[in-house]
Design an enzyme around this catalytic site. Structure first.
Site, PDB file in Angstrom:
ATOM      1  N   ALA A   9       0.833  -1.213   0.000  1.00  0.00           N
ATOM      2  CA  ALA A   9       0.000   0.000   0.000  1.00  0.00           C
ATOM      3  C   ALA A   9       0.858   1.250   0.000  1.00  0.00           C
ATOM      4  O   ALA A   9       0.479   2.282   0.548  1.00  0.00           O
ATOM      5  CB  ALA A   9      -0.922  -0.004   1.216  1.00  0.00           C
ATOM      6  N   ARG A  15      -2.951   9.365 -10.198  1.00  0.00           N
ATOM      7  CA  ARG A  15      -4.075   9.542 -11.130  1.00  0.00           C
ATOM      8  C   ARG A  15      -5.414   9.737 -10.413  1.00  0.00           C
ATOM      9  O   ARG A  15      -6.420  10.015 -11.045  1.00  0.00           O
ATOM     10  CB  ARG A  15      -4.153   8.350 -12.093  1.00  0.00           C
ATOM     11  N   LYS A  22      -4.325   6.923  -2.013  1.00  0.00           N
ATOM     12  CA  LYS A  22      -5.139   6.006  -2.811  1.00  0.00           C
ATOM     13  C   LYS A  22      -5.844   4.949  -1.979  1.00  0.00           C
ATOM     14  O   LYS A  22      -7.042   4.712  -2.156  1.00  0.00           O
ATOM     15  CB  LYS A  22      -4.282   5.351  -3.893  1.00  0.00           C
ATOM     16  N   ASP A 102      -4.891  -1.521  -3.093  1.00  0.00           N
ATOM     17  CA  ASP A 102      -5.759  -0.920  -4.112  1.00  0.00           C
ATOM     18  C   ASP A 102      -6.499  -1.971  -4.929  1.00  0.00           C
ATOM     19  O   ASP A 102      -7.000  -1.686  -6.002  1.00  0.00           O
ATOM     20  CB  ASP A 102      -4.957   0.019  -5.023  1.00  0.00           C
ATOM     21  N   GLU A 152       7.584  -8.813 -17.190  1.00  0.00           N
ATOM     22  CA  GLU A 152       6.812  -7.564 -17.199  1.00  0.00           C
ATOM     23  C   GLU A 152       6.656  -7.061 -18.634  1.00  0.00           C
ATOM     24  O   GLU A 152       7.513  -7.284 -19.488  1.00  0.00           O
ATOM     25  CB  GLU A 152       7.514  -6.506 -16.341  1.00  0.00           C
ATOM     26  N   ASN A 225      -6.696   2.587 -10.079  1.00  0.00           N
ATOM     27  CA  ASN A 225      -5.691   3.632 -10.266  1.00  0.00           C
ATOM     28  C   ASN A 225      -6.301   5.020 -10.374  1.00  0.00           C
ATOM     29  O   ASN A 225      -5.630   6.010 -10.158  1.00  0.00           O
ATOM     30  CB  ASN A 225      -4.868   3.351 -11.537  1.00  0.00           C
ATOM     31  N   TYR A 364     -41.234  20.366  14.781  1.00  0.00           N
ATOM     32  CA  TYR A 364     -39.874  20.117  15.250  1.00  0.00           C
ATOM     33  C   TYR A 364     -39.949  19.654  16.697  1.00  0.00           C
ATOM     34  O   TYR A 364     -40.411  20.390  17.578  1.00  0.00           O
ATOM     35  CB  TYR A 364     -38.980  21.364  15.160  1.00  0.00           C
ATOM     36  N   ALA A 378     -50.052  19.985  13.530  1.00  0.00           N
ATOM     37  CA  ALA A 378     -49.189  20.632  12.540  1.00  0.00           C
ATOM     38  C   ALA A 378     -48.522  21.878  13.111  1.00  0.00           C
ATOM     39  O   ALA A 378     -49.137  22.640  13.855  1.00  0.00           O
ATOM     40  CB  ALA A 378     -50.000  21.003  11.316  1.00  0.00           C
ATOM     41  N   ARG A 438     -52.733  32.952  23.820  1.00  0.00           N
ATOM     42  CA  ARG A 438     -52.631  33.636  22.533  1.00  0.00           C
ATOM     43  C   ARG A 438     -52.439  35.120  22.790  1.00  0.00           C
ATOM     44  O   ARG A 438     -52.815  35.628  23.850  1.00  0.00           O
ATOM     45  CB  ARG A 438     -53.881  33.415  21.698  1.00  0.00           C
TER      46      ARG A 438
HETATM   47  C1  UD1 Z   1       2.495  -5.440 -10.976  1.00  0.00           C
HETATM   48  C2  UD1 Z   1       3.211  -6.734 -11.376  1.00  0.00           C
HETATM   49  C3  UD1 Z   1       2.633  -7.240 -12.697  1.00  0.00           C
HETATM   50  C4  UD1 Z   1       1.139  -7.429 -12.582  1.00  0.00           C
HETATM   51  C5  UD1 Z   1       0.472  -6.165 -12.088  1.00  0.00           C
HETATM   52  C6  UD1 Z   1      -0.965  -6.435 -11.774  1.00  0.00           C
HETATM   53  C7  UD1 Z   1       5.462  -6.563 -10.487  1.00  0.00           C
HETATM   54  C8  UD1 Z   1       6.874  -6.285 -10.791  1.00  0.00           C
HETATM   55  N1  UD1 Z   1       4.612  -6.479 -11.476  1.00  0.00           N
HETATM   56  O1  UD1 Z   1       2.831  -4.506 -11.993  1.00  0.00           O
HETATM   57  O2  UD1 Z   1       3.248  -8.464 -13.059  1.00  0.00           O
HETATM   58  O3  UD1 Z   1       0.613  -7.809 -13.846  1.00  0.00           O
HETATM   59  O4  UD1 Z   1       1.094  -5.674 -10.888  1.00  0.00           O
HETATM   60  O5  UD1 Z   1      -1.602  -5.223 -11.452  1.00  0.00           O
HETATM   61  O6  UD1 Z   1       5.144  -6.896  -9.352  1.00  0.00           O
HETATM   62  N2  UD1 Z   1       3.880  -0.985  -4.669  1.00  0.00           N
HETATM   63  C9  UD1 Z   1       4.476  -0.656  -3.482  1.00  0.00           C
HETATM   64  N3  UD1 Z   1       5.794  -0.318  -3.475  1.00  0.00           N
HETATM   65  C10 UD1 Z   1       6.535  -0.307  -4.604  1.00  0.00           C
HETATM   66  C11 UD1 Z   1       5.910  -0.646  -5.826  1.00  0.00           C
HETATM   67  C12 UD1 Z   1       4.584  -0.991  -5.822  1.00  0.00           C
HETATM   68  O7  UD1 Z   1       3.835  -0.645  -2.440  1.00  0.00           O
HETATM   69  O8  UD1 Z   1       7.729   0.005  -4.539  1.00  0.00           O
HETATM   70  C13 UD1 Z   1       2.461  -1.353  -4.665  1.00  0.00           C
HETATM   71  C14 UD1 Z   1       1.638  -0.343  -5.434  1.00  0.00           C
HETATM   72  O9  UD1 Z   1       1.113   0.631  -4.570  1.00  0.00           O
HETATM   73  C15 UD1 Z   1       0.535  -1.193  -6.019  1.00  0.00           C
HETATM   74  C16 UD1 Z   1       1.179  -2.556  -6.203  1.00  0.00           C
HETATM   75  O10 UD1 Z   1       2.305  -2.571  -5.363  1.00  0.00           O
HETATM   76  O11 UD1 Z   1      -0.538  -1.364  -5.134  1.00  0.00           O
HETATM   77  C17 UD1 Z   1       1.567  -2.850  -7.627  1.00  0.00           C
HETATM   78  O12 UD1 Z   1       2.497  -1.901  -8.056  1.00  0.00           O
HETATM   79  P1  UD1 Z   1       2.511  -1.328  -9.515  1.00  0.00           P
HETATM   80  O13 UD1 Z   1       3.632  -0.410  -9.663  1.00  0.00           O
HETATM   81  O14 UD1 Z   1       1.161  -0.858  -9.886  1.00  0.00           O
HETATM   82  O15 UD1 Z   1       2.838  -2.665 -10.324  1.00  0.00           O
HETATM   83  P2  UD1 Z   1       2.590  -2.900 -11.849  1.00  0.00           P
HETATM   84  O16 UD1 Z   1       3.649  -2.237 -12.606  1.00  0.00           O
HETATM   85  O17 UD1 Z   1       1.207  -2.606 -12.202  1.00  0.00           O
HETATM   86 CA    CA Z   2      -0.618  -1.745 -11.195  1.00  0.00          CA
END
Ligand code: UD1
Ligand code: CA
Length: 457
Positions: A9, A15, A22, A102, A152, A225, A364, A378, A438
């Site tokens: 988290a 966005r 978020k 999220d 990825e 997002n 009231y 009333a 009154r």
């Molecule tokens: C990640 C996955 C991808 C998958 C996708 C699904 C990896 C490398 N990739 O990609 O394979 O298809 O999710 O949605 O894991 N977060 C942190 N700290 C960080 C980075 C991320 O807490 O340093 C949290 C973000 O807040 C988010 C989640 O991890 O909730 C995913 O991070 P995000 O950067 O969205 O990963 P994706 O690139 O979408």
């Molecule tokens: Ca993501």
């Protein structure tokens, strides 16, 4: 085996265009992170660890009273693998289950499947088949169909980008293995990040089995997002709740126009018309009917209560057989007995009404203790506030309060007292008597002329 639920988290959620971090953005009135924590609890997790970063103070403050949660700070977002590594010190032994702050709709049942697929000492990844997999990590399988790694989008070859099976991000893995693998992650990739997904190839290299579990419901692993996706998941969640109520025998005139932001316990034959919002914790008896456009929060309704259109009720108890509205407003700490009638444009605040009491129109009643079978006509107003302090109005059983009377509190109307219409009552009114106050007796002025408009010349 002990279960460690790790919730990522730390992301910023740019966005969202919002000051609120978020994971605090609400689904059904509760932060997304609260939903995920609840899911972790339903799995009877031994540890719940939240990896936080952006908006950290706000996020922690939102869950300040929650003793069962450990917090792991990820000061810099260096990737999902790095994020999970921050949680390791707060984890115990057994299995790790990676969730996301999220992704609020993931169900305990699906996660249980994931844990079962991982088994004793193995790994499991929740995957999905997407017509358009662009942006997601792809599941790479060998010719025998075994998962060998995740690549990825930005690191994938053209051939790999054709793969439609994607990584949802939900992963189960043995704690001991994660403690070995995560410190060995490298960030030599297109994004310069430590990818959690790289542990799949490490598992394969170490002979650890990697099971793939296909998400049955495409919405479950969905992430949020932006506000559009938040709104989308809100509707999905509301539809799920509506379906549960329908299955339990509730009549929802239109499931798409019903919102539950909390809980409702109900008896049989609850009927809810369109655009009703229920918030907080609500308890309804049998045969309750709620008309269109009503808002109820933390309300108890007895058997057979009828709430008519456009009524608002908060933190109150309504006895069996009562009917309220249309356009009634019941403010907190009101307690109504049985068969009470509250009609249009009646406002109650901290009011107690005995069995069979009635206030049919435009009144009231605040800080009022009203007996059984009292008739409030009333336009009656309890003047409960002198600008500094609040005072109580007490009305005994079977009293009658005539139209347009003001009861200046503190004041007591005795049982069976009859207050004449248009009275301003500042002293206690005795039982079995007519009390009238009154400005002066009615007179008629003969020869009086109605005003006219000046003539244009
Ligand atoms: C990640 C996955 C991808 C998958 C996708 C699904 C990896 C490398 N990739 O990609 O394979 O298809 O999710 O949605 O894991 N977060 C942190 N700290 C960080 C980075 C991320 O807490 O340093 C949290 C973000 O807040 C988010 C989640 O991890 O909730 C995913 O991070 P995000 O950067 O969205 O990963 P994706 O690139 O979408
Ligand atoms: Ca993501």
């Amino acid at each position: 085996m002990p279960l460690n639920v790790i919730i990522l988290a730390a992301g910023q959620g740019k966005r969202m265009n919002s000051i609120l971090p978020k994971v605090l953005q609400p689904i059904a009135g509760r932060p997304m992170l609260a939903h995920v924590l609840a899911t972790g609890r339903q799995l009877s997790a031994d540890r719940l660890v939240v990896v936080y970063g952006h908006g950290g103070d706000q996020v922690r403050a939102a869950f300040a009273g929650d003793e069962g949660v450990s917090w792991a700070l990820q000061a810099e977002q260096l990737g999902t693998g790095h994020a999970v590594a921050q949680a390791l010190p707060a984890c115990g032994e057994g299995m790790a289950l990676i969730l996301y702050g999220d992704c609020p709709l993931i169900s305990p049942a699906t996660l249980q499947k994931l844990l079962s697929a991982a088994g004793d000492g193995g790994m499991a990844v929740l995957t999905a088949h997407l017509d358009n997999p662009t942006g997601y990590g792809r599941i790479v399988r060998d010719p025998a169909g075994r998962i060998v790694r995740i690549v990825e989008q930005k690191d994938a070859s053209d051939a790999e980008r054709q793969i439609q099976e994607i990584n949802t991000g939900f992963i189960a893995a043995p704690m001991a293995r994660l403690r070995d693998w995560l410190p060995r992650l490298k960030n030599a990739n297109a994004q310069g990040e430590y990818y959690l997904t790289d542990v799949i190839a490490m598992a394969v290299a170490d002979g650890v089995s990697v099971a793939g579990v296909l998400a049955a419901d495409p919405w479950e692993p969905a992430g949020v997002n932006d506000k559009r996706q938040l709104a989308e998941l809100e509707r999905v969640y509301q539809r799920q709740q509506a379906d549960r109520l329908l299955a339990a025998g509730v009549t929802l005139i239109d499931p798409a126009r019903f919102d539950l932001r909390g809980t409702v316990q109900h008896g049989q034959d609850l009927e809810i018309d369109v655009n009703v919002i229920l918030e907080g914790d609500n308890h309804f008896g049998h045969g309750v009917r709620i008309g269109p456009n009503c808002y109820l929060r933390n309300v108890r309704l007895g058997d057979g209560v009828v709430i008519k259109a456009n009524t608002v009720i908060e933190d109150s108890v309504i006895g069996a057989g009562s009917d309220l509205g249309p356009f009634a407003r019941v403010r907190p700490d009101s307690v109504l007995g049985e068969r009470v009638h509250i009609g249009n444009f009646v406002e109650l605040k901290k009011a107690r009404l005995g069995n069979g009491a009635k206030a049919g129109h435009l009144a009231y009643l605040g800080d009022a203790v009203i007996g059984e079978r009292v008739n409030v006509s009333a336009g009656v107003i309890t003047c409960n506030y002198d600008g500094a302090n609040k005072f109580v109005t007490t009305i005994g059983d079977d009293a009658f309060i005539g139209s347009d009377s003001q009861l200046v509190a503190p004041v007591t109307i005795a049982p069976r007292a009859y207050v004449a219409a248009g009275s301003t009552i500042t002293k206690d009114a005795p039982a079995d008597a007519l009390t009238i106050c009154r400005a002066r007796d009615q007179r008629s002025v003969t020869g009086w002329k109605r005003p006219t408009k000046p003539k244009a010349d």
